[in-house]
Design a protein around this motif. Sequence first.
Motif, PDB file in Angstrom:
ATOM      1  N   ASP A  88       0.841  -1.191   0.000  1.00  0.00           N
ATOM      2  CA  ASP A  88       0.000   0.000   0.000  1.00  0.00           C
ATOM      3  C   ASP A  88       0.879   1.246   0.000  1.00  0.00           C
ATOM      4  O   ASP A  88       2.120   1.148   0.001  1.00  0.00           O
ATOM      5  N   ASN A  89       0.282   2.422  -0.012  1.00  0.00           N
ATOM      6  CA  ASN A  89       1.045   3.675  -0.115  1.00  0.00           C
ATOM      7  C   ASN A  89       2.021   3.851   1.042  1.00  0.00           C
ATOM      8  O   ASN A  89       3.164   4.295   0.856  1.00  0.00           O
ATOM      9  N   GLU A  90       1.573   3.516   2.249  1.00  0.00           N
ATOM     10  CA  GLU A  90       2.438   3.670   3.428  1.00  0.00           C
ATOM     11  C   GLU A  90       3.658   2.757   3.324  1.00  0.00           C
ATOM     12  O   GLU A  90       4.786   3.160   3.651  1.00  0.00           O
ATOM     13  N   GLU A  91       3.450   1.529   2.857  1.00  0.00           N
ATOM     14  CA  GLU A  91       4.560   0.580   2.721  1.00  0.00           C
ATOM     15  C   GLU A  91       5.515   0.999   1.604  1.00  0.00           C
ATOM     16  O   GLU A  91       6.729   0.798   1.714  1.00  0.00           O
ATOM     17  N   LEU A  92       4.982   1.596   0.554  1.00  0.00           N
ATOM     18  CA  LEU A  92       5.849   2.103  -0.515  1.00  0.00           C
ATOM     19  C   LEU A  92       6.694   3.275  -0.028  1.00  0.00           C
ATOM     20  O   LEU A  92       7.884   3.387  -0.370  1.00  0.00           O
ATOM     21  N   MET A 154      16.231   4.983  -7.946  1.00  0.00           N
ATOM     22  CA  MET A 154      15.003   5.429  -8.601  1.00  0.00           C
ATOM     23  C   MET A 154      14.496   4.378  -9.588  1.00  0.00           C
ATOM     24  O   MET A 154      13.299   4.108  -9.660  1.00  0.00           O
ATOM     25  N   GLN A 155      15.425   3.775 -10.359  1.00  0.00           N
ATOM     26  CA  GLN A 155      15.009   2.741 -11.315  1.00  0.00           C
ATOM     27  C   GLN A 155      14.401   1.538 -10.602  1.00  0.00           C
ATOM     28  O   GLN A 155      13.390   0.981 -11.043  1.00  0.00           O
ATOM     29  N   PHE A 156      15.016   1.150  -9.494  1.00  0.00           N
ATOM     30  CA  PHE A 156      14.486   0.015  -8.737  1.00  0.00           C
ATOM     31  C   PHE A 156      13.109   0.337  -8.161  1.00  0.00           C
ATOM     32  O   PHE A 156      12.186  -0.475  -8.239  1.00  0.00           O
ATOM     33  N   PHE A 157      12.968   1.531  -7.608  1.00  0.00           N
ATOM     34  CA  PHE A 157      11.685   1.903  -7.011  1.00  0.00           C
ATOM     35  C   PHE A 157      10.598   1.987  -8.087  1.00  0.00           C
ATOM     36  O   PHE A 157       9.457   1.555  -7.872  1.00  0.00           O
ATOM     37  N   ASN A 158      10.951   2.523  -9.260  1.00  0.00           N
ATOM     38  CA  ASN A 158       9.992   2.566 -10.368  1.00  0.00           C
ATOM     39  C   ASN A 158       9.602   1.160 -10.818  1.00  0.00           C
ATOM     40  O   ASN A 158       8.446   0.908 -11.188  1.00  0.00           O
ATOM     41  N   ARG A 162       5.865  -0.214 -10.770  1.00  0.00           N
ATOM     42  CA  ARG A 162       5.255  -0.753 -11.991  1.00  0.00           C
ATOM     43  C   ARG A 162       4.653  -2.134 -11.737  1.00  0.00           C
ATOM     44  O   ARG A 162       3.541  -2.436 -12.179  1.00  0.00           O
ATOM     45  N   LYS A 163       5.395  -2.966 -10.999  1.00  0.00           N
ATOM     46  CA  LYS A 163       4.896  -4.308 -10.684  1.00  0.00           C
ATOM     47  C   LYS A 163       3.631  -4.241  -9.829  1.00  0.00           C
ATOM     48  O   LYS A 163       2.668  -4.982 -10.067  1.00  0.00           O
ATOM     49  N   VAL A 164       3.641  -3.369  -8.836  1.00  0.00           N
ATOM     50  CA  VAL A 164       2.468  -3.217  -7.970  1.00  0.00           C
ATOM     51  C   VAL A 164       1.279  -2.732  -8.786  1.00  0.00           C
ATOM     52  O   VAL A 164       0.152  -3.235  -8.639  1.00  0.00           O
ATOM     53  N   TRP A 165       1.526  -1.766  -9.670  1.00  0.00           N
ATOM     54  CA  TRP A 165       0.444  -1.234 -10.510  1.00  0.00           C
ATOM     55  C   TRP A 165      -0.134  -2.314 -11.413  1.00  0.00           C
ATOM     56  O   TRP A 165      -1.359  -2.428 -11.567  1.00  0.00           O
ATOM     57  N   ILE A 171      -5.963  -7.316 -10.918  1.00  0.00           N
ATOM     58  CA  ILE A 171      -7.031  -7.643  -9.974  1.00  0.00           C
ATOM     59  C   ILE A 171      -8.288  -6.854 -10.314  1.00  0.00           C
ATOM     60  O   ILE A 171      -9.399  -7.391 -10.304  1.00  0.00           O
ATOM     61  N   GLY A 172      -8.097  -5.560 -10.641  1.00  0.00           N
ATOM     62  CA  GLY A 172      -9.237  -4.723 -11.000  1.00  0.00           C
ATOM     63  C   GLY A 172      -9.965  -5.234 -12.232  1.00  0.00           C
ATOM     64  O   GLY A 172     -11.197  -5.284 -12.275  1.00  0.00           O
ATOM     65  N   LEU A 173      -9.207  -5.658 -13.259  1.00  0.00           N
ATOM     66  CA  LEU A 173      -9.810  -6.197 -14.470  1.00  0.00           C
ATOM     67  C   LEU A 173     -10.479  -7.549 -14.205  1.00  0.00           C
ATOM     68  O   LEU A 173     -11.533  -7.852 -14.770  1.00  0.00           O
ATOM     69  N   SER A 174      -9.857  -8.348 -13.329  1.00  0.00           N
ATOM     70  CA  SER A 174     -10.404  -9.673 -13.026  1.00  0.00           C
ATOM     71  C   SER A 174     -11.761  -9.590 -12.346  1.00  0.00           C
ATOM     72  O   SER A 174     -12.565 -10.527 -12.447  1.00  0.00           O
ATOM     73  N   LEU A 175     -12.028  -8.487 -11.661  1.00  0.00           N
ATOM     74  CA  LEU A 175     -13.343  -8.311 -11.030  1.00  0.00           C
ATOM     75  C   LEU A 175     -14.458  -8.244 -12.068  1.00  0.00           C
ATOM     76  O   LEU A 175     -15.618  -8.523 -11.761  1.00  0.00           O
TER      77      LEU A 175
END
Length: 449
Positions: A88-92, A154-158, A162-165, A171-175
Amino acid sequence: MEWERRLRARLAARPPKKSEQELKDEEMELFTKYYMEWKGGKKSDNLSYANIPRFYYRLPAEDEILLQKLREESRAVFLQRKSRELLDNEELQNLWFLLDKHQTSPMIGEEAMINYENFLKVGEKAGPKCKQFFTAKIFAKLLHNDPYGRISIMQFFNYVMRKVWLHQTRIGLSLYDVAGQGYLRESDLENYILELIPTLPQLDGLEKSFYSFYVCTAVRKFFFFLDPLRTGKIKIQDILACSFLDDLLELRDEELSKESQETNWFSAPSALRVYGQYLNLDKDHNGMLSKEELSRYGTGTLTNIFLDRVFQECLTYDGEMDYKTYLDFVLALENRKEPAALQYIFKLLDIENKGHLNVFSLNYFFRAIQEQMKIHGQEPVSFQDVKDEIFDMVKPKDPYKISLQDLINSSQGDTVTSILIDLNGFWTYENREVLVASDNDNAADVDDT
């Protein structure tokens, strides 16, 4: 006589003849006996068949309402569990803080770097959800030509973002995957985009009455390019792999430039442009386009022969084209370099339905170009010259015919199709050297000023 007496005695001693049903029952009894013995023998010889896992589960039928509900609920629970496994955002934010804290000097310009040792330390502190990202394989993937063997933070964080997105989007599409088979039908994707509209600031100005046309416009691009066999469904993984979803979600940017909006098929200006063109072509205002109305598309220089083929091969209603079919037409003509667009046009050019274009096919379409040139007072160009140029551009495997794959491989498909179906496209090709010289002169004039 003695032999007669013995024969009568033997016949009298024989059991009575069995009925047909009794014979069938006996046959079934023997078959069952021998089959069970055979099956039992196989089982004793090899028990490995008992370990074969079940690989097919029948989908509930329409009348099995309880099973359908159970399947829907179990899928919902599964997707919720997968969603909770994502950062989630806090963990990121915590991950970014740890990476920044463990950066390895020196910096490259303003870019912070991290070596493998510190990379592993961050992985230990970041928590179990991040464990999958802190592997030697991912570090090596992001490792480039740093002399100290480090990667960019920065590349690693991106990469993680990207993977999280991607997982969130899947998951959103699978719904919306009602069948639960990993693909979306047209109605599923329509529901997804319709519910996505309120979350896209760039679409705030759209009237609700236009929503259905916008959704149709957006969905057609997905299906035109991702469903070439026209099965009516698209794999979710194909949606994630292409750039269309990125373009659609780009509309979340409140400060998206006007230029980006004009080149984005999913933007409000683009959707209104396409729909506006459709309305302008529809002179009798019946919501459909006739061949005569479609002939004014673009510069109005598409040949009648080509338009005839469009109405022969594409879905029409009483000889007229609806908005959905028109969208396929527009997507094909505006993206002539793309394989899906070339496939669409190639099918129209392949008048003999042989899977290739021969000299007859090329001549059939180019004659219409020659006729238009005469109408406009121009001297018609020789077909022989054009035919040779087309074969020189495409360089097909067979010197006498051009396949769709030849057209795609040549990277000249857009030019070839323009020459055959559009007078303006042919004129542009014929005068390409003059146009290039004119552009260079204009550029020189601008530089002088």
